[in-house]
Design a protein around this motif. Structure first.
Motif, PDB file in Angstrom:
ATOM      1  N   GLY A 158       0.847  -1.190   0.000  1.00 24.91           N
ATOM      2  CA  GLY A 158       0.000   0.000   0.000  1.00 24.91           C
ATOM      3  C   GLY A 158       0.877   1.233   0.000  1.00 24.91           C
TER       4      GLY A 158
ATOM      5  N   LEU B 214      -2.930   0.687  -3.965  1.00 26.97           N
ATOM      6  CA  LEU B 214      -2.599  -0.716  -3.726  1.00 26.97           C
ATOM      7  C   LEU B 214      -1.849  -1.326  -4.900  1.00 26.97           C
ATOM      8  CD1 LEU B 214      -3.114  -2.896  -1.544  1.00 26.97           C
ATOM      9  CD2 LEU B 214      -5.040  -3.655  -2.934  1.00 26.97           C
TER      10      LEU B 214
ATOM     11  N   ILE C  94     -10.199  -2.383   0.402  1.00 22.78           N
ATOM     12  CA  ILE C  94      -9.004  -3.236   0.457  1.00 22.78           C
ATOM     13  C   ILE C  94      -9.204  -4.326   1.500  1.00 22.78           C
ATOM     14  CG2 ILE C  94      -6.552  -3.299   1.066  1.00 22.78           C
ATOM     15  CD1 ILE C  94      -6.350  -0.435  -0.075  1.00 22.78           C
TER      16      ILE C  94
END
Length: 152
Positions: A110, A124, A140
């Motif tokens: 990330g 991401l 996520i």
């Protein structure tokens, strides 16, 4: 204790009473079964563990020192959801941190910077897929939780 090998090798000795007796073998190995199993897993996956088995599932990479606090907050959020997360706070360039994460075979990275902090997102990156773009942390977490549940 091994009772099988002495019999298979036909090992015997004369006991104190003068009768033949079968010895009991005690094995002493430098590594145990847990270590051998871990070695097997590492070899089987070539160090590229699936998400559910990876020691670090998500590495947070702040673009600069100014974004470390935001990366830490996001890491804490993901840890609270049961993910194994680390933050790379080394004084290295972002590209070097991402390359090191790829070499360490971390499944997800990330990347966070100023735009992410303003929008409340995390950019991401997925191993073997690449950049998946800026995503909401809850999206996520939902994606990773689904993969963990499916052992994907």
């Amino acid at each position: 204790m091994d009772f099988n090998l002495p019999e298979r090798f036909g090992l015997e000795y004369v006991g104190a009473d003068g009768a033949m007796a079968r010895p009991r073998m005690i094995h002493r190995a430098p590594i145990g079964s847990l270590e051998r199993f871990m070695g097997y897993l590492i070899e089987h996956f070539a160090g590229e563990f699936p998400l559910w088995l990876a020691p670090v599932q998500l590495l947070m990479v702040p673009i600069s020192e100014k974004h470390v606090a935001y990366a830490q907050r996001q890491a804490d959020h993901f840890r609270g959801l049961g993910l194994r997360v680390e933050v790379d706070t080394r004084d290295e360039r972002m590209q070097a941190k991402i390359r090191d994460a790829e070499l360490q075979k971390i499944p997800f990275v990330g990347v966070v910077g100023g735009k992410d902090e303003e929008a409340g997102t995390v950019s991401l990156r997925e191993r073997h897929v690449g950049d998946r773009g800026a995503m909401a942390p809850n999206a996520i977490a939902e994606d990773l939780a689904g993969r963990l549940a499916a052992r994907d």
